[in-house]
Design a protein around this motif. Sequence first.
Motif, PDB file in Angstrom:
ATOM      1  N   SER B 241       0.830  -1.213   0.000  1.00  0.00           N
ATOM      2  CA  SER B 241       0.000   0.000   0.000  1.00  0.00           C
ATOM      3  C   SER B 241       0.863   1.260   0.000  1.00  0.00           C
ATOM      4  O   SER B 241       2.083   1.201   0.161  1.00  0.00           O
ATOM      5  N   ALA B 242       0.170   2.380  -0.146  1.00  0.00           N
ATOM      6  CA  ALA B 242       0.882   3.644  -0.295  1.00  0.00           C
ATOM      7  C   ALA B 242       1.590   4.082   0.978  1.00  0.00           C
ATOM      8  O   ALA B 242       2.417   4.992   0.939  1.00  0.00           O
ATOM      9  N   ASN B 243       1.293   3.451   2.114  1.00  0.00           N
ATOM     10  CA  ASN B 243       1.992   3.885   3.339  1.00  0.00           C
ATOM     11  C   ASN B 243       3.359   3.211   3.533  1.00  0.00           C
ATOM     12  O   ASN B 243       3.958   3.337   4.591  1.00  0.00           O
ATOM     13  N   CYS B 244       3.830   2.531   2.478  1.00  0.00           N
ATOM     14  CA  CYS B 244       5.178   1.933   2.523  1.00  0.00           C
ATOM     15  C   CYS B 244       6.211   3.049   2.678  1.00  0.00           C
ATOM     16  O   CYS B 244       6.165   4.050   1.958  1.00  0.00           O
ATOM     17  N   ILE B 245       7.120   2.876   3.641  1.00  0.00           N
ATOM     18  CA  ILE B 245       8.132   3.919   3.871  1.00  0.00           C
ATOM     19  C   ILE B 245       9.478   3.550   3.233  1.00  0.00           C
ATOM     20  O   ILE B 245      10.480   4.212   3.451  1.00  0.00           O
ATOM     21  N   VAL B 278       7.705  -8.449   9.173  1.00  0.00           N
ATOM     22  CA  VAL B 278       8.725  -7.464   9.570  1.00  0.00           C
ATOM     23  C   VAL B 278       8.375  -6.032   9.165  1.00  0.00           C
ATOM     24  O   VAL B 278       9.049  -5.096   9.587  1.00  0.00           O
ATOM     25  N   CYS B 279       7.324  -5.882   8.388  1.00  0.00           N
ATOM     26  CA  CYS B 279       6.971  -4.527   7.923  1.00  0.00           C
ATOM     27  C   CYS B 279       6.536  -3.661   9.113  1.00  0.00           C
ATOM     28  O   CYS B 279       5.579  -4.010   9.815  1.00  0.00           O
ATOM     29  N   PRO B 280       7.210  -2.557   9.342  1.00  0.00           N
ATOM     30  CA  PRO B 280       6.884  -1.737  10.523  1.00  0.00           C
ATOM     31  C   PRO B 280       5.575  -0.958  10.395  1.00  0.00           C
ATOM     32  O   PRO B 280       5.035  -0.506  11.389  1.00  0.00           O
TER      33      PRO B 280
END
Lengths: 51, 310
Positions: B241-245, B278-280
Amino acid sequence: MNIFNKKSTYIIRFTLLVLILFMIGYGIMRSEVLIVLQNAINICLDCIGIG
Amino acid sequence: MEKSKKQKANSLTKQRRKRSLVQALGALIINGNWKSFLDGTIYKGNLKHVCLPVLNCYSCPGALGACPIGSLQAVPNSAQFNFSYYVVGLIALFGITMGRWFCGWLCPFGWIQELLHKIPIKKVNPKKKIHQKAIWLKYVLLIIFVIAFPLLTQDRFGMSYPAFCKFICPAGTMEAGIPLLIANPALRQLVGLIFSWKVLLLLITVIGSILIFRFFCKYACPLGAIYGMFNKISFYHMQCSANCIECKRCARVCKMQVEPYKTPNSPECIRCGECIEVCPVNALKLGFIHKTNHDLQETTKATKLDEKPE
């Protein structure tokens, strides 16, 4: 480009699914399952490296 | 809200244990005809009408189903047909529904490779350039040995032989060849040069798997190659999704050398789900997702608004 963002992806998926089901059905009608069974119930010497 | 390091480590361990358990159960069930391991025979029941969704030799004493790659070659090898609608259809059905999920969660040969990789010696991480080139080998093997050979080497009766099984497949040697030769003295007398060649390939696969995670799956499995082509369009898929940093933690944890934040549906992804754990920021989702990018962005906005008070 993420192809999942397009509605066409859903159409592709479902069209493929229908096509696949027809393929399986046609294969069963042609008795391909018997060839699969025949190969699977006999020890395949080629597979184990003897043939 | 970002997950704490401890939470992430716990959920990753849980995910790994869950997958190992499913893999072990899968291997036991798929090869559930255990008594044949003792008498050196194979299962001959009706279940073998159906292809399994994984690379599992149908001459393995325990195998309850047919090997899809073996069957894919067997039908053109017979005198009756040049193309198998049934086998291609079944493989495509497995691919379109789950993609390479079967590789990651059910394949007994994949599981054996993962167990071998747990042997505690120094591991090899192939350089990206080499890896990117080597992954094409499985497509070459698929085209030459699985598709072309059975069609091009037919005799005047239209019959041929399963070239991939005969010359390459280490799963057949490990799951069928060795157990049958141990239990069946009559077969031992037939051993020749091809068996020695296949044992050599099996040894390379075993050593490769100890050093490189899923060595055979990454570089040589034709079924993985087929399922991989379906990863992009399968019903079960991954979305970022777009909130990937873009912290790249997903890429660092991935043992298949995929970059999930860039290519969540890479043909190499075996859907183990470790990247999700592991995705924060919970940007990665895996499942039968039907959200469009617009929906995902809206969800992201909503999540962010919900999290503000914290």
